[in-house]
Every structure is written in structure tokens, then in C-alpha cells.
Design an enzyme around this catalytic site. Structure first.
Site, mmCIF file in Angstrom:
data_model
loop_
_atom_site.group_PDB
_atom_site.id
_atom_site.type_symbol
_atom_site.label_atom_id
_atom_site.label_comp_id
_atom_site.label_asym_id
_atom_site.label_seq_id
_atom_site.Cartn_x
_atom_site.Cartn_y
_atom_site.Cartn_z
ATOM 1 N N HIS A 490 0.827 -1.206 0.000
ATOM 2 C CA HIS A 490 0.000 0.000 0.000
ATOM 3 C C HIS A 490 0.867 1.263 0.000
ATOM 4 O O HIS A 490 0.725 2.128 -0.863
ATOM 5 C CB HIS A 490 -0.927 -0.014 1.227
ATOM 6 C CG HIS A 490 -1.784 1.205 1.365
ATOM 7 N ND1 HIS A 490 -3.117 1.212 1.040
ATOM 8 C CD2 HIS A 490 -1.508 2.464 1.776
ATOM 9 C CE1 HIS A 490 -3.622 2.415 1.236
ATOM 10 N NE2 HIS A 490 -2.656 3.201 1.700
ATOM 11 N N GLU A 491 1.752 1.358 0.972
ATOM 12 C CA GLU A 491 2.560 2.576 1.089
ATOM 13 C C GLU A 491 3.464 2.763 -0.123
ATOM 14 O O GLU A 491 3.687 3.885 -0.574
ATOM 15 C CB GLU A 491 3.373 2.577 2.390
ATOM 16 C CG GLU A 491 2.526 2.585 3.660
ATOM 17 C CD GLU A 491 1.464 3.677 3.685
ATOM 18 O OE1 GLU A 491 1.672 4.753 3.087
ATOM 19 O OE2 GLU A 491 0.391 3.436 4.289
ATOM 20 N N HIS A 494 1.641 4.505 -2.890
ATOM 21 C CA HIS A 494 1.723 5.974 -2.789
ATOM 22 C C HIS A 494 3.067 6.451 -3.350
ATOM 23 O O HIS A 494 3.142 7.459 -4.048
ATOM 24 C CB HIS A 494 1.640 6.413 -1.327
ATOM 25 C CG HIS A 494 0.272 6.349 -0.712
ATOM 26 N ND1 HIS A 494 -0.804 7.032 -1.248
ATOM 27 C CD2 HIS A 494 -0.183 5.730 0.404
ATOM 28 C CE1 HIS A 494 -1.872 6.811 -0.463
ATOM 29 N NE2 HIS A 494 -1.520 6.024 0.532
ATOM 30 N N HIS A 497 3.221 6.663 -7.055
ATOM 31 C CA HIS A 497 2.487 7.855 -7.493
ATOM 32 C C HIS A 497 3.401 9.087 -7.417
ATOM 33 O O HIS A 497 3.359 9.970 -8.272
ATOM 34 C CB HIS A 497 1.257 8.016 -6.579
ATOM 35 C CG HIS A 497 0.168 8.881 -7.124
ATOM 36 N ND1 HIS A 497 -0.898 9.277 -6.352
ATOM 37 C CD2 HIS A 497 -0.039 9.441 -8.338
ATOM 38 C CE1 HIS A 497 -1.700 10.038 -7.089
ATOM 39 N NE2 HIS A 497 -1.203 10.141 -8.290
HETATM 40 ZN ZN LIG Z 1 -2.769 5.264 2.053
#
Ligand SMILES: [Zn+2]
Length: 700
Positions: A490-491, A494, A497
Site C-alpha cells: 500500500h505505502e 503511494h 504515485h
Molecule cells: Zn494510504
């Protein structure tokens, strides 16, 4: 570009700070935060940065931006993108750099000095941002450019920057007349006070209304270490602190039904009337938010708040909820039956109540889906998961490669640094991973930038991820649970991105996107955690070197489908409540929080006896104490985008370079330069739909 900016600060060395303290450029010449780092990628030089450097650097950086803004606002030349908006981007560079490092440390490695400075700086940052957003001369320049954007033939990022900045100012009230602006300031300040009061009241309620047990028989089912940790010193009392959600985690193992009920009711009513009541505060906040929206030209607070999001309109959110309700409720009903049967087979002769749910769900889970963490963890060694899982998937999708950099200074010895390269070997950026829990770190996991990507400022991204995994004893491997593995993916989603950001302007770059978009790339990256090829590569037993057996993989997959109706129903209930409060356009004189709450859930077919919302208004801190008003839906919305994107990958050949490139080009590299909805549709080939959620949760 940054050289120009430094020269510019030097011309303005005589300035005054908010409390009369002035800092000159000369005084800052040795400040390692103000002076640009000479390390690769302008990475912060933690060998030089000391706690005492922050206060002057922050104050000075605010001064520098204030002066630059004044200069832009008072420029006698006609406004242009270059002399107004581009100058604003440059003016923000220093404060961005200093505050990035500051907030990285206050989050992940704080101490008394930094904590004190953090609370001193909070109102200064708020006032600083108000001073810019309500600077009328500045706004008039932006408005002139905005109004003439067609004649000026603005396009691409220039056009987007004008639109975004204009909207930011208007959203904050720049278009109001002087009198209205004063009213707005009054409302904002009352709201800030009430929101703060709400949070404080919750905290007091949590500290003072813990659930007390005087007989350990009532705690049967908890482990002896759990019971010991609840013991009040010197008294024959056991104190269970109230967690911020409706359901209290310990009920899942409490055998005594009456204790479960009492604990649940204590939590449910913690701030509903009585000494720590938040009812009045909620009334006032809801009313003020309607006034604020009306003043800014919107019928409801939700409508005002959604103007710069992906969903844009309240109808989109209402439709979204409406489509989710039937499948969720059906799943809940089925789960309810299973639990009721379990009660019966255990010899119980009562009807399931909300305080029974997690208890019986846990019993059923143990029977049917028991995931023994002890069996799984040896396959999830942190560095394997990171390098052979998270990085491996990124290499397969995007061609990027990773090289450890032990020569880059960090703020803590546990922090790992990697340099990222494009497929053709070109440098891409720096990644820091700070994975272990420690006292100086707040809870949770997050990503942020030390350096924001920007072509204008000639910056490549420097990004960090922070997690809270338990640090192993010296010489022992760091083994993760499956949830922790997902967090790592998940991290890093980011981070991707941020790394693939390809913008000229820093304020449009990378993760600077709407709240109902920003959690999309992160959740989308979770898709690869269980992908067979990725899993096979990273889930390797740290002692035997064997790959994780298929039986364990199946168990992980099955367990992820268990109790989803309940889990989703709770969150959906909270999201619907938040949205309903902020969709009010008037407030009746006899408005009652409890009555409204029940009726509004009923209207949306979510008044479920056994699955109450994850938060009621009375303790919904995201919404009444923090910045998530009319935004809680964003969690569910971005999850839909992520799951739907996973489907696209699955339908189009899965893990390969072509798919990764398409996703990178159309979504990850776009920052805030496109209309979110159109960008998504172009990538997916259609609008996002709730089917992806229903399928993933096993609803039908
Ligand atoms: Zn998040």
C-alpha cells in the site's frame, strides 16, 4: 531555477516575522535546512541538521514566502501566468523543503523540542495560509488570468494551474465581498474552536469513562496477559479503555455476554448526553457548516466540499451508496444467520445482538478459516517482502530497478535507502524505508516526500515510507503478518504515485490530488501482494528457503472473504452518516442528533440492528473533529477504483510491462493535471463500477 530563487531571497533580507522576530538571509547562511543540500537528489543532509535549526528555518521560510507573495501581489505589470502563478510556485519552494523535513521528523522521530515547536507552528501555518488565500490583490491577478484563459490560449499545465489555483481561492472565499469575508472568518474560527472542543471532549471521555470490572470472572476468555494489562494498580479493578470505534476489540474474546453488552453500551453512549456529551457541539458544527456553504454559494456543505474532487456532485456519492447497500445488507443477513446458528449450536437461547457479533464471528472464523499467524509469518521476512515482492512487482510492471544506498545519511539508523532507476538506467529518485515501531514515532503507516518532483524547480522525487512493524531482537529476522505485507504494498503504491510524477509545477505534482483519488494508487498496488508470480518470488521461508505452500495461500485468500458484510456494513454506515449530516440544507429548530441518525440510516436502508455504523456522530472524530467532513466516502470510493483497476489488469494479461506502462502513463504520472473522472475512464475504458467491490467482498 532554484538559484534564481536564492538570489531573490537575498534581496529581501530585511523582513519581520509574525512576532517581530526577524531573520536575515545572512543569518541563514549556515542553516542546513534553508541552504540547499549538496547530496544527490537534494536529499536532506541529516549529518548537519540539528533540532535547533528548525525554528529559525521555518520562521524564515514563512517570511520569505510572505514577502514573495507581497511582491507578486503588488507587481505593477499586468498579471501573467509567469509573473503570478509561476512566481507563486517558486515562492513556496523553501517552506515546502523545510516543512517536509520538519513534519517527517515530527511524525517518525520526534522529541520534546520538536513537539513543542510543532504546536507553536500550527497556528502560524494556518494564519500564513489564510493570509495568502484571502489576499485580494493576489486573487484579482489570478482571477484576471482565469477570466482570460481562452484569449490567452492557455493549455496543458499552465491552464490547469490557473484553474486549480483559482478554485482554491474561490473555495476559500476569495470571491466574497469584504463583509462576507468577515462573516466567513468568524464562521471558520468558530468551527475551528468547536472541532477542537469535539476532539478534546472525546479524549476526556476516553480517559475518564473507561469500563471498570471488579471481578475477573467477567473477563473470562481474555488471555492472562490481556487481563494483567488491564489491572489498576493497588485496586481490585480492571479497566478497559474505550477505543474510538463503535465495536470494542476485546468483546471478540469475552465469554461473559453481560460484560460484552455493558462494554458495548458504555462505548455506544460515551458522549451521548452526560458529562462528556458532544451533542451540542455537533448541533453547532452542522449549523455553522450549512451557513458556511450558503455564504459560499452552495446549498449544502457536501456540495461545497465536493467541487474539487473526483465525484464532483453529491448525486454521484448518493448513487454510489445506493448501489452498495443491497449487496452489503444481503451479505450481512447471511452472516447473521450463520452466527445465530452458532449461538444455537453452543446451547444459547437468545437473539444475536451487536455486542455478540465479533464474539461469535471469531468463533466461526477459528473453526472455518483459522489463519495461524505463527505458520504464515516465517514466509514474510521484511526485506524479502520489500525487495522480492514490492520492488519485484514494480520492476515487472514499470521496468524500474533498485539499488541500496548506504552512503545517504538518514535520521535514524533503522532507515534504509534505495536509489531507483528507470528501465534505461536513468536516475528516478531516492526511496527511504523506515519500518520499525519506536517511541518517537506516531502509530500507523504513511508516505510523504522530502523533495517533491518538479521540472520547474529541477527536482526529482525523494520519498519516504513509514510503518510500525515490531523490531526483532538483534540477529533475528523481522517477520510480518499478512496485513503488514499488504501495508508495505500500500505505502509503496503511494510512493510510485510520487516517483512517476512528471509535472512542471510542484503544486500539481504526484500525490497532490483530491482526497477521493489519493488513496487509489496505494490500494491498487495491494493487488500485487497475492499475485501468484509475485507471491512465489517473495514468500520464502526465512529458514528453509521454501516457497509458501498453496494450502496457506488458500487460507489467506479464504480468510479475506470472511465477515466482509459486517466489516463493509460498518464502514458504509459511517460514510452514509457523514454524508447525510453534510447534505442538510436547513436545520430544524428541534434537530436531534439521535433522531436524525436513526431516521437517515433508515431512509438509506442501513438501519441495521446488529451492524451499527463504525462511528456515530457523537464520536466521529474524522468528521466533527478533523478534516474528513463530507469526505469519509472517499475511503470506499478509492477502494472501488483500486479493485476495478485490479480487474483491468487481470482482464488484460496481468503483471507485465505493457500494462504497467499504460497505468503509469495514464494515471500514476499525471498528478493533478487531468479531470480525474476522464483520466480514469480513459484508462479503464469505462466508468468505475461497484461490481468490483461486490465481487471482491464476495457479495452478490
Ligand atoms: Zn494510504
Amino acid at each position: 531555477m532554484s538559484l534564481i530563487a536564492i538570489a531573490f531571497w537575498n534581496c529581501n533580507s530585511k523582513t519581520s516575522g509574525s512576532e517581530g522576530t526577524t531573520y536575515t538571509a545572512e543569518q541563514m547562511k549556515d542553516n542546513p535546512l534553508v541552504q540547499e543540500s549538496t547530496l544527490p537528489y537534494f536529499a536532506p543532509d541529516f549529518t548537519k541538521i540539528k533540532d535547533e535549526d528548525f525554528q529559525p528555518a521555518l520562521e524564515y521560510a514563512l517570511q520569505v514566502e510572505t514577502e514573495a507573495i507581497e511582491k507578486i501581489a503588488n507587481n505593477p505589470e499586468a498579471p501573467t501566468v509567469e509573473n503570478t502563478l509561476v512566481e507563486m510556485e517558486k515562492a513556496h519552494e523553501l517552506i515546502d523543503r523545510v516543512s517536509n523535513v520538519f513534519y517527517a521528523l515530527t511524525g517518525a522521530n520526534t522529541n520534546e523540542t520538536l513537539k513543542k515547536l510543532e504546536s507553536e507552528m500550527a497556528p502560524k501555518f494556518a494564519a500564513h495560509s489564510d493570509n495568502i488565500l484571502l489576499n485580494d490583490k493576489l486573487f484579482q491577478r489570478i482571477k484576471t488570468i482565469y477570466d482570460n484563459r481562452e484569449e490567452l490560449k492557455l493549455e496543458g499545465e499552465d491552464l490547469k494551474l490557473v484553474e486549480v489555483k483559482y478554485q482554491d481561492f474561490v473555495k476559500a472565499g476569495a470571491n466574497l465581498n469584504k463583509e462576507e469575508k468577515e462573516s466567513l472568518k468568524g464562521i471558520n474560527s468558530q468551527l475551528a474552536t468547536l472541532e477542537n472542543e469535539f476532539g478534546q471532549t472525546l479524549l476526556e471521555a476516553a480517559n475518564n469513562s473507561a469500563f471498570i470490572v471488579r471481578d475477573t470472572a467477567k473477563l473470562k476468555g481474555l488471555t492472562s496477559s490481556e487481563i494483567n494489562s488491564l489491572k489498576v494498580e493497588g485496586k481490585a479493578e480492571w479497566k478497559i479503555p474505550i477505543q474510538n470505534t463503535t465495536q470494542q476489540p476485546l468483546t471478540q474474546s469475552m465469554d461473559d455476554r453481560k460484560t460484552r453488552e455493558n462494554l458495548f453500551m458504555k462505548a455506544w453512549n460515551r458522549t451521548d448526553g452526560g458529562e462528556f456529551s458532544t451533542l451540542d457541539i455537533i448541533n453547532k458544527i452542522v449549523k455553522l457548516r450549512i451557513e458556511k456553504a450558503n455564504l459560499l454559494g452552495y446549498p449544502t456543505y457536501a456540495a461545497w466540499n465536493l467541487q474539487d474532487t473526483m465525484v464532483k456532485t453529491t448525486e454521484t456519492v448518493d448513487d454510489f451508496f445506493a448501489q452498495l447497500v443491497p449487496g452489503t445488507v444481503k451479505a450481512i443477513n447471511e452472516e447473521e444467520k450463520v452466527l445465530q446458528e452458532k449461538i444455537k449450536s453452543d446451547g444459547g437461547d437468545f437473539e444475536l445482538e451487536p455486542w455478540d457479533w465479533t464474539y461469535y464471528a471469531e468463533q466461526v472464523r477459528k473453526e472455518k478459516y483459522d489463519l495461524d499467524e505463527g505458520q504464515i509469518k516465517p514466509y514474510f521476512e521484511l526485506k524479502n517482502v520489500l525487495e522480492k515482492g514490492v520492488f519485484y512487482a514494480a520492476t515487472k510492471l514499470y521496468g524500474i530497478t533498485f539499488k541500496p544506498r548506504t552512503d545517504i545519511p538518514t535520521y535514524h539508523p533503522d532507515v534504509l535507502v534505495y536509489e531507483l532507476f528507470e528501465e534505461d538506467g536513468k536516475p528516478l529518485g531516492l526511496f527511504y524505508g523506515d519500518f520499525f515501531k519506536r517511541e518517537s514515532k506516531r502509530g500507523g503507516a504513511w508516505m510523504s516526500n522530502f523533495v517533491t518532483q518538479s521540472h520547474l524547480l529541477n527536482k526529482k522525487p525523494v520519498i519516504f515510507n513509514v510503518c510500525n512493524y515490531t523490531k526483532p531482537a538483534e540477529g533475528e529476522p523481522a517477520l510480518l503478518s499478512y496485513d503488514e505485507v499488504e501495508t508495505l504494498f500500500h505505502e509503496f503504491g503511494h510512493s510510485l504515485h510520487g516517483f512517476f510524477a512528471n509535472q512542471k509545477y510542484p503544486s500539481l505534482s504526484g500525490t497532490s490530488v483530491a482526497r477521493d483519488f489519493v488513496e487509489y494508487p496505494s490500494q491498487a498496488n495491494e493487488h500485487w501482494a497475492l499475485h501468484p508470480e509475485v507471491l512465489k518470488n517473495y514468500a520464502i521461508h526465512h529458514q528453509t528457503g521454501e516457497s509458501i505452500p498453496q494450502t496457506l495461500i488458500d487460507k489467506i485468500k479464504n480468510a479475506s472473504k470472511f465477515n466482509q458484510g459486517f466489516a463493509y456494513g460498518e464502514t458504509l454506515g459511517a460514510a452514509v452518516l457523514d454524508f447525510n449530516y453534510h447534505s442538510l440544507s436547513v436545520m430544524d429548530k428541534d434537530f436531534k442528533v439521535n433522531v436524525f441518525e436513526k431516521e437517515s440510516l433508515k431512509e438509506d436502508n442501513l438501519d441495521l440492528k446488529n451492524v451499527p455504523p463504525r462511528y456515530r456522530a457523537t464520536y466521529f472524530n474524522h468528521v466533527f473533529g478533523g478534516g474528513y467532513a463530507a469526505s469519509y466516502y472517499a475511503y470506499l470510493w478509492t477502494e472501488m477504483l483500486a479493485l476495478d483497476t485490479g480487474k483491468w489488469f487481470d482482464e488484460n494479461g496481468g503483471l507485465n510491462r505493457a500494462n504497467g506502462q499504460r497505468y503509469r502513463d495514464m494515471i500514476l504520472s499525471q498528478g493533478n493535471t487531468l479531470e480525474y473522472k476522464e483520466a480514469y475512464k480513459a484508462f479503464r475504458g469505462k466508468d468505475p463500477g461497484v461490481e468490483a467491490i461486490l465481487e471482491n467482498k464476495g457479495f452478490d
